[in-house]
Motif scaffolding. Structure first.
Motif, short mmCIF file in Angstrom:
data_model
loop_
_atom_site.label_atom_id
_atom_site.label_comp_id
_atom_site.label_asym_id
_atom_site.label_seq_id
_atom_site.Cartn_x
_atom_site.Cartn_y
_atom_site.Cartn_z
N CYS A 32 0.81 -1.22 0.00
CA CYS A 32 0.00 0.00 0.00
C CYS A 32 0.84 1.28 0.00
CB CYS A 32 -0.97 0.01 1.18
SG CYS A 32 -0.20 0.04 2.82
N LEU A 79 -3.58 -5.18 11.53
CA LEU A 79 -2.80 -4.40 10.58
C LEU A 79 -1.44 -4.06 11.23
CD1 LEU A 79 -5.44 -1.79 9.31
CD2 LEU A 79 -4.61 -3.81 8.10
N HIS A 83 -1.94 0.78 7.45
CA HIS A 83 -2.39 0.81 6.06
C HIS A 83 -2.54 2.27 5.66
CE1 HIS A 83 -4.22 -0.66 2.39
NE2 HIS A 83 -5.26 0.15 2.56
N ALA A 85 -4.20 4.67 2.33
CA ALA A 85 -5.04 4.67 1.14
C ALA A 85 -5.30 6.13 0.76
CB ALA A 85 -6.35 3.95 1.43
N HIS A 100 -6.77 2.26 -3.32
CA HIS A 100 -5.65 1.75 -2.55
C HIS A 100 -5.18 0.40 -3.10
CE1 HIS A 100 -8.44 -0.43 0.59
NE2 HIS A 100 -8.88 -0.57 -0.63
N TRP A 103 -5.39 -4.66 -0.13
CA TRP A 103 -6.43 -4.78 0.88
C TRP A 103 -7.22 -6.08 0.66
CZ3 TRP A 103 -7.04 -2.27 5.34
CH2 TRP A 103 -8.23 -2.45 6.05
N SER A 104 -8.07 -6.10 -0.35
CA SER A 104 -8.87 -7.30 -0.65
C SER A 104 -8.04 -8.31 -1.44
CB SER A 104 -10.08 -6.92 -1.50
OG SER A 104 -10.93 -6.03 -0.82
N ARG A 110 -3.38 -11.05 -2.46
CA ARG A 110 -3.45 -9.64 -2.05
C ARG A 110 -2.49 -8.81 -2.90
NH1 ARG A 110 -6.42 -8.74 2.36
NH2 ARG A 110 -6.60 -10.34 3.92
N TYR A 135 -14.75 -4.59 1.49
CA TYR A 135 -13.84 -5.73 1.34
C TYR A 135 -14.40 -6.68 0.30
CZ TYR A 135 -10.76 -9.51 2.87
OH TYR A 135 -9.81 -10.50 2.92
#
Length: 184
Positions: A32, A79, A83, A85, A100, A103-104, A110, A135
């Motif tokens: 990220c 986390l 993170h 974004a 971002h 994440w998903s 990922r 998500y």
């Protein structure tokens, strides 16, 4: 000022620092932090959770979302690196969209970039200190609530691909305000 040439240079840097060669910002696969740096123009390095303190005195910071700002998620057990974004769209007072990376899961892995995903402020004081994030695996807001340090504001223009041509504000509002929307 954030210029297309700078975006191209950032993409080359992403590709040479562990990211996959990307023809566009949205083709990026990786962490990220390099993604947020390329998308926002904010030149901060290190783990995501450190961005809030690193921005102090270098970039404006605050607790109100703005397009192009980087939201800094706190370090937690879920986390461990935090993170970051980039806000791609402000839908309304408690709902924004993010662009971002990492994440998903997409195709079981990922790291992929996602454009215009819902972020919902669930903090009791309406101050963006706690949020829920859309998500992909749930096809809606995830079940977790994440603490946020705040927003770091870019001083130039963000990447052109930060938001899509037709972001779905209505879907973002449904994600945020309709209980169990998208849950199976």
């Amino acid at each position: 000022m954030f210029r297309p040439l700078r975006v191209a240079a950032a993409l080359v840097a992403l590709a040479t620092t562990g990211g996959v060669q990307a023809a566009s910002l949205l083709d990026y696969v990786g962490q990220c932090v390099p993604f947020a740096r390329a998308a926002s123009g904010i030149q901060i390095y290190g783990d995501a959770w450190t961005w809030w303190e690193q921005a102090d005195g270098r970039y404006p910071r605050g607790h109100v979302p703005r397009v192009g700002a980087v939201i800094v998620f706190a370090k937690t057990s879920r986390l461990p690196m935090g993170h970051v974004a980039v806000v791609s769209r402000v839908v309304e007072k408690r709902v924004v969209m993010l662009t971002h990376a990492n994440w998903s899961r997409q195709n079981g892995e990922r790291g992929h970039a996602e454009q215009d995903v819902t972020l919902y402020d669930v903090s009791p004081a309406n101050d963006w200190s706690d949020v829920k994030v859309w998500y992909r695996d749930n096809d809606g807001l995830g079940g977790g609530i994440y603490p946020v340090k705040g927003f770091v504001y870019a001083t130039g223009r963000s990447a052109a691909e930060l938001t899509g041509r037709h972001p779905d504000d209505v879907a973002a509002l449904i994600d945020a305000y309709v209980p169990d929307a998208g849950m199976r």
